[in-house]
Design an enzyme around this catalytic site. Structure first.
Site, short mmCIF file in Angstrom:
data_model
loop_
_atom_site.label_atom_id
_atom_site.label_comp_id
_atom_site.label_asym_id
_atom_site.label_seq_id
_atom_site.Cartn_x
_atom_site.Cartn_y
_atom_site.Cartn_z
N GLY A 1 26.83 37.73 37.37
CA GLY A 1 28.34 37.79 37.68
C GLY A 1 28.75 38.89 36.64
O GLY A 1 28.72 38.78 35.57
N PHE B 1 35.22 39.63 34.30
CA PHE B 1 35.46 39.88 32.88
C PHE B 1 34.74 39.22 32.16
O PHE B 1 34.26 39.72 31.09
CB PHE B 1 37.02 39.25 33.05
CG PHE B 1 37.91 40.15 33.66
CD1 PHE B 1 38.28 41.46 33.40
CD2 PHE B 1 38.45 39.59 35.02
CE1 PHE B 1 39.44 42.10 34.12
CE2 PHE B 1 39.43 40.38 35.73
CZ PHE B 1 39.80 41.60 35.29
N VAL C 1 21.68 35.22 43.88
CA VAL C 1 21.07 34.11 43.28
C VAL C 1 21.10 32.88 44.20
O VAL C 1 22.00 32.60 44.70
CB VAL C 1 21.50 33.81 41.86
CG1 VAL C 1 20.72 32.70 41.34
CG2 VAL C 1 21.29 34.91 40.86
N GLU D 1 52.72 37.48 44.69
CA GLU D 1 52.79 38.93 44.57
C GLU D 1 52.46 39.29 46.12
O GLU D 1 53.01 40.43 46.43
CB GLU D 1 51.48 39.20 43.50
CG GLU D 1 52.26 39.13 42.24
CD GLU D 1 51.02 39.32 41.11
OE1 GLU D 1 49.77 39.41 41.48
OE2 GLU D 1 51.31 39.60 40.08
#
Lengths: 444, 444
Positions: free
Chosen positions: B17, B20, B85, B176
């Site tokens: 991954g 962040f 994976v 948002e």
């Protein structure tokens, strides 16, 4: 079923296609006594001259496209529909589309051109065209995926095929694409793929005729070829492509090339709508028109731009399939339609040749404007300036400008996301997303 | 078949991954005695906090994503592969992937989270999630297509469904997104669709609990709701969604809503890799770890970020699934791995809460930083500044900044191209591209 459109007291001009010609025509009909209906299968205008930069990671698709509705925001007599036209019923003055039947008083075919595979189904099936945003995005993904795949490929032939990039067609698009891939190889690949042996990456540009950039001056042709060779492109002139099965490219009288990437820019043909009299289709699949863009044999159906060929003694094959010709025809047709309804005499089309240019790479371009010919850095800046000015939309101009400035100083290309829009299955054989959840895929 | 990777004298850390957490960890292992192998199904990092702006036409996908290879250009101990994976073989210290078997000395699961439909297959099938770039692009296309389709729809119920936009989930993403659609309705739709009756366009925000923005202060919650209501969003708190068949949204104790667009932001769950002991999966589908991010029960498998839950008395459900938590865990894990191989003591994770914020619209945002709480214009600028600074890449920062400045003054949203990546068939029922040529579609 008839499509309901807002009513109007004025005659209806239906324009099929929101390219350069269609947009110019519709704009010029602003505040004129017509109802203008534009139909396009996309909701945006595509700035085709920069598609190759999308395909090679230099620009985002959004910065070379522009929402059609936005161009005509302030135009009250303008109506737009996203649709595909399936048939022209000339006897009824009507079109069939996938959203219903539309009547017209005047019909303008401004559908542009599509890739021409000259009847070779195998090449059509296996090579990548580059005439639309989805195609350019797929090409970008394919190029990047082939680099990724080359890292894990153990079979030598397959690995070599993944790293051989072949561009077929030595017109401006082919030259620009081959040059852009050469720059990717030089500036991006070494940083992104340090494991990769750069000597195994080859770029070929294959052209049937003895020279590149057929329409340009000998000076431009020679210099463009020099630039490409200097950048490491294998330029193969007078070479005919016979077939491509997705792995092996077969050439006439030359050895085969193993390649997973064949980019097809060898020719275009008019994108003709079904229902018209095929007798009026001339070389290049274009619709034969008179000098006022009226299609021969019809009283109220016009064609402009790439799909049209104004056949005269001076132009036995019509005018070049370039933006200025389309824009000039759109402009004149608007005038002539206004003249027609006010019973004024109509004008014949006169093509003003603005010259031609092609960019090969950083600081390397060739420009012919009438008798004026120049190549190199100044030509490159001229090319950039002209393209920036022609691009639709202020925001697009800024974003493209910044991308170019940034690329110039960083030697990088920022838009390298692998996002497939639609793909031929050959180009991916390892699967990495949740496609199982896709029930049916459609591209608008 | 084993995947061949460059050899190294150092132990291999495999990170699954490039979010962040994964990026932070890999960066911090630069010049440390490890071989770092990152695997991701995309070749780019996605800046998830701005996905909703891609979905609502405010930003191009390329400007909120960043090629992973580029982030690690100068890092010699870093290897990247695009792959999915498929299994963890913990007993062999190996992973199965779609490009082969990969051995590890240390495995770090940093796969983040995916949409949680809480087992409701019907909703999963028919609503639109927004956790990746392809999903955001599809959502953008769907919203724009529904406006296009509303113009040609004659059936009143279907037309009304096309113009009802429902966002489910009142967390930051839901707030948002609802706000951004309200701005589309206000500033873009009237210009683009002058034929459309704006009174028929409705935006709903549905939240299960009595308040929006559950994690924030009461002040922020109240103000965000006020902002939304002011902008014309129908905010429905304490409302439970029971089902959605693609046309009718069923609610508990409330009337149904006819809608073609349900955007699902009601919850996430950890994206767990098959092969791990399911006993260690806690609430929200997260992997239970100790305070050093080691997954309980395994000697050398770690989890960080959204997919991990460090369970302590103070954090019975783990830490919030936000970027700062993932970054801090990646950072600490890098230190701990270095300490581990040099036999130094390991540190426990301490979360530093940087506060939370959400933007509702132009000049309208809410910010909580510790005890400091503010809302409105200054909060909005704070939100923009923080997001710009966090965005990966200088070019991305500039392009996003220019898009924001341009939108601020023009009240427009520039990226309105309809390009489907993959689509659920419900969302298009008129077909406008040459999909016949697509043999198989895959998304990378």
């Amino acid at each position: 079923m008839d499509l309901q459109l807002p009513k109007s007291e004025y005659p209806r001009v239906v324009i099929i296609g929101g390219g350069f010609g269609g947009i110019e025509l519709a704009k010029r009909l602003k505040n004129k006594p017509f109802q203008v209906v534009m139909l396009d299968k996309h909701n945006y205008h595509t700035f085709q001259p920069l598609l190759y930069q999308v395909a090679t990671g230099g620009l985002e698709p959004d910065s070379i496209a522009f929402p059609l509705r936005k161009i005509f925001r302030a135009q009250k007599n303008f109506i737009f529909r996203v649709t595909k036209v399936t048939d022209v019923l000339a006897s009824e003055n009507a079109l069939l589309t996938d959203i219903g039947k539309i009547n017209y008083d005047y019909l303008v075919i401004a559908t542009g051109s599509t890739s021409n595979f000259f009847g070779n189904k195998e090449i059509e099936e296996n090579s990548m065209p580059m005439k639309s945003i989805p195609e350019a995005l797929d090409l970008r993904s394919m190029i990047l995926q082939n680099f990724e795949k080359s890292l894990i490929e153990k079979d030598a032939d397959k690995k070599s095929a993944l790293l051989n990039f072949v561009v077929v067609g030595g017109g401006p698009t082919g030259v620009e694409t081959a040059g852009a891939i050469a720059e990717l190889k030089r500036h991006v690949v070494p940083n992104d793929y340090p494991e990769l042996d750069l000597n195994k990456v080859h770029i070929y540009l294959i052209e049937n005729s003895p020279e590149l950039l057929g329409v340009m001056s000998v000076q431009a042709q020679t210099k463009a070829k020099d630039f490409l060779v200097e950048m490491g492109v294998n330029v193969m002139n007078s070479t005919r492509v016979l077939g491509y099965d997705g792995h092996t490219l077969t050439l006439q009288d030359k050895p085969i090339i193993l390649t997973s990437s064949v980019i097809w820019s060898a020719g275009v043909k008019g994108e003709v709508i079904p229902g018209l009299d095929l007798a009026e289709i001339v070389r290049g699949g274009r619709l034969k028109t008179d000098q006022q863009n009226l299609i021969v044999g019809y009283p109220n159906i016009y064609a402009i731009g790439d799909v049209a060929a104004i056949i005269t003694e001076a132009t036995p094959n019509g005018h070049p399939g370039v933006a200025p010709a389309a824009i000039q025809q759109g402009n004149l047709l608007a005038k002539n339609l206004v003249n027609l309804v006010s019973n004024k005499p109509l004008e014949n089309f006169k093509y003003f040749d603005k010259g031609s240019m092609a960019t090969v790479g950083r600081n390397k371009a060739v420009v012919d404007i009438g008798k004026i010919r120049f190549q190199g850095v100044f030509a490159w800046f001229t090319w950039m300036f002209v393209h920036l000015m022609t691009l639709v939309g202020f925001r697009n101009k800024i974003i493209v400008f910044i991308n170019w400035v940034w690329s110039y100083f960083s030697y990088d290309r920022g838009a390298r996301l692998i996002i497939r829009t639609f793909a031929k299955d050959r180009s991916i054989d390892y699967q990495t997303d949740d496609v199982a959840s896709v029930k049916e895929v459609k591209t608008l």
